[in-house]
Design a protein around this motif. Structure first.
Motif, PDB file in Angstrom:
ATOM      1  N   VAL A 166     122.417  24.351  18.659  1.00  0.00           N
ATOM      2  CA  VAL A 166     123.315  23.635  17.754  1.00  0.00           C
ATOM      3  C   VAL A 166     124.609  23.375  18.514  1.00  0.00           C
ATOM      4  N   ALA A 167     125.079  22.133  18.466  1.00  0.00           N
ATOM      5  CA  ALA A 167     126.311  21.773  19.175  1.00  0.00           C
ATOM      6  C   ALA A 167     127.113  20.801  18.324  1.00  0.00           C
ATOM      7  N   GLY A 168     128.439  20.880  18.457  1.00  0.00           N
ATOM      8  CA  GLY A 168     129.270  19.966  17.700  1.00  0.00           C
ATOM      9  C   GLY A 168     130.680  19.881  18.232  1.00  0.00           C
ATOM     10  N   ASN A 169     131.369  18.848  17.816  1.00  0.00           N
ATOM     11  CA  ASN A 169     132.758  18.633  18.201  1.00  0.00           C
ATOM     12  C   ASN A 169     133.467  17.923  17.059  1.00  0.00           C
ATOM     13  N   MET A 170     134.789  18.026  17.042  1.00  0.00           N
ATOM     14  CA  MET A 170     135.601  17.433  15.983  1.00  0.00           C
ATOM     15  C   MET A 170     135.179  17.965  14.613  1.00  0.00           C
ATOM     16  N   LEU A 171     134.880  19.269  14.578  1.00  0.00           N
ATOM     17  CA  LEU A 171     134.386  19.907  13.358  1.00  0.00           C
ATOM     18  C   LEU A 171     135.504  20.610  12.599  1.00  0.00           C
ATOM     19  N   ALA A 172     135.242  20.886  11.328  1.00  0.00           N
ATOM     20  CA  ALA A 172     136.237  21.542  10.488  1.00  0.00           C
ATOM     21  C   ALA A 172     136.543  22.949  10.975  1.00  0.00           C
ATOM     22  N   ILE A 210     128.853  25.261  13.012  1.00  0.00           N
ATOM     23  CA  ILE A 210     127.784  25.542  13.977  1.00  0.00           C
ATOM     24  C   ILE A 210     127.025  26.812  13.601  1.00  0.00           C
ATOM     25  N   ALA A 211     127.752  27.857  13.275  1.00  0.00           N
ATOM     26  CA  ALA A 211     127.122  29.143  12.955  1.00  0.00           C
ATOM     27  C   ALA A 211     126.227  29.029  11.732  1.00  0.00           C
ATOM     28  N   ASP A 212     126.701  28.344  10.690  1.00  0.00           N
ATOM     29  CA  ASP A 212     125.913  28.239   9.465  1.00  0.00           C
ATOM     30  C   ASP A 212     124.720  27.307   9.632  1.00  0.00           C
ATOM     31  N   THR A 213     124.860  26.275  10.472  1.00  0.00           N
ATOM     32  CA  THR A 213     123.723  25.411  10.774  1.00  0.00           C
ATOM     33  C   THR A 213     122.610  26.216  11.435  1.00  0.00           C
ATOM     34  N   ALA A 214     122.989  27.032  12.407  1.00  0.00           N
ATOM     35  CA  ALA A 214     122.007  27.869  13.107  1.00  0.00           C
ATOM     36  C   ALA A 214     121.391  28.895  12.160  1.00  0.00           C
ATOM     37  N   LEU A 216     121.406  21.179   8.665  1.00  0.00           N
ATOM     38  CA  LEU A 216     122.567  20.302   8.591  1.00  0.00           C
ATOM     39  C   LEU A 216     123.298  20.443   7.264  1.00  0.00           C
ATOM     40  N   GLU A 217     122.560  20.602   6.189  1.00  0.00           N
ATOM     41  CA  GLU A 217     123.189  20.762   4.878  1.00  0.00           C
ATOM     42  C   GLU A 217     124.079  21.999   4.841  1.00  0.00           C
ATOM     43  N   ALA A 218     123.630  23.062   5.496  1.00  0.00           N
ATOM     44  CA  ALA A 218     124.458  24.271   5.559  1.00  0.00           C
ATOM     45  C   ALA A 218     125.712  24.032   6.378  1.00  0.00           C
ATOM     46  N   GLY A 219     125.577  23.291   7.469  1.00  0.00           N
ATOM     47  CA  GLY A 219     126.747  22.950   8.265  1.00  0.00           C
ATOM     48  C   GLY A 219     127.733  22.089   7.500  1.00  0.00           C
ATOM     49  N   ALA A 253     128.120  22.121   4.243  1.00  0.00           N
ATOM     50  CA  ALA A 253     128.746  22.992   3.254  1.00  0.00           C
ATOM     51  C   ALA A 253     129.863  23.834   3.863  1.00  0.00           C
ATOM     52  N   ALA A 254     129.757  24.112   5.166  1.00  0.00           N
ATOM     53  CA  ALA A 254     130.788  24.892   5.859  1.00  0.00           C
ATOM     54  C   ALA A 254     131.988  24.041   6.271  1.00  0.00           C
ATOM     55  N   GLY A 255     131.902  22.732   6.101  1.00  0.00           N
ATOM     56  CA  GLY A 255     133.026  21.867   6.444  1.00  0.00           C
ATOM     57  C   GLY A 255     132.647  20.611   7.195  1.00  0.00           C
ATOM     58  N   GLY A 256     131.550  20.661   7.956  1.00  0.00           N
ATOM     59  CA  GLY A 256     131.060  19.493   8.664  1.00  0.00           C
ATOM     60  C   GLY A 256     132.082  18.863   9.596  1.00  0.00           C
ATOM     61  N   ASP A 257     131.947  17.576   9.798  1.00  0.00           N
ATOM     62  CA  ASP A 257     132.895  16.787  10.582  1.00  0.00           C
ATOM     63  C   ASP A 257     134.226  16.773   9.833  1.00  0.00           C
ATOM     64  N   LYS A 258     135.298  17.151  10.505  1.00  0.00           N
ATOM     65  CA  LYS A 258     136.569  17.300   9.798  1.00  0.00           C
ATOM     66  C   LYS A 258     137.145  15.970   9.317  1.00  0.00           C
TER      67      LYS A 258
END
Length: 235
Positions: free
Chosen positions: A114-120, A125-129, A148-151, A153-158
């Motif tokens: 799982v990888a991401g940038n510009m996230l909340a 990332i942790a919740d997606t995994a 992805l739905e869990a990610g 819910a954790a804030g997603g793309d800010k």
């Protein structure tokens, strides 16, 4: 601009990518996969050349960590880019450039990245995994969507929401499923709706299509309709 999960299904050997972002048509350039070879996502300031280059190296048997090094090394924009790759052996390669915008980073586990940038926040990332791991035993595509739905819910793309995509390759040269939501107020909800819709006719129809095991597929239209009628969605 994005977060994504790439994975290899331990039950079937299928490769999948699921991605979401506040940007138009992430599915057009970011996710790449090939049956029996691997999967990847190129994101942040996306480099569209990464996909074909990485898949070519994977086909040649280069391990995923080395693939990432070889693809990013000659790119003068690599500090602004993010790339993660999984190969046929389940090995993971990851790159998050030093100029990627916070929150940015990546995690890896058994058969997934799982990888991401510009996230909340880093919980995206942790919740997606975690959600992907917790969904063990569910159909592969549904595990990816749930992750992805869990990610989200954790804030997603800010910056918010706009597009999402799901790409799965299993045994054939063509994808088992390739769904894109290019512009939508709730892209993950729409992605799930389209995935559910695919089970009504598309997925059972494609089981009748030409394949390695059956080169010409089923040609009798009545037989195809019977196959569609008999199809039961995996629980």
């Amino acid at each position: 601009m994005t977060w994504s999960i790439i994975a290899r299904d331990p039950a079937s050997g299928a490769f999948g990518v699921a991605i979401a972002t506040r940007f138009f048509a992430a599915g057009a350039l970011c996710p790449h996969a090939q049956s029996g070879v691997g999967a990847l996502s190129t994101q942040a300031l996306v480099n569209p050349h990464y996909g074909p280059q990485a898949l070519e190296l994977l086909r040649a048997g280069v391990p995923a960590p080395e693939v990432v090094k070889r693809v990013t090394a000659p790119d003068e924009g690599r500090d602004h880019r993010q790339l993660h790759v999984i190969d046929a052996a389940g090995r993971i390669g990851q790159h998050t450039g030093a100029q990627c915008i916070d929150w940015c980073g990546a995690v890896a586990g058994d058969g997934y990245s799982v990888a991401g940038n510009m996230l909340a926040n880093e919980r995206v990332i942790a919740d997606t995994a975690r959600a992907y791991r917790d969904a063990n035993g569910r159909p592969f595509a549904e595990r990816l969507i749930a992750a992805l739905e869990a990610g989200e819910a954790a804030g997603g793309d800010k910056r918010g929401k706009q597009s999402a995509a799901l790409l799965v390759y299993s045994t054939e040269a063509y994808p088992e499923i390739d769904i894109r939501v290019d512009d939508h107020a709730e892209p993950l909800a729409e992605l799930r709706r389209l995935h559910d819709k695919a089970h009504e006719r598309f997925i059972p129809f494609m089981r009748c299509a030409p394949s390695k095991a059956r080169p010409w597929g089923i040609l009798d239209r009545a037989a195809i309709e019977q196959e569609i009628a008999r199809y039961k969605r995996p629980a």
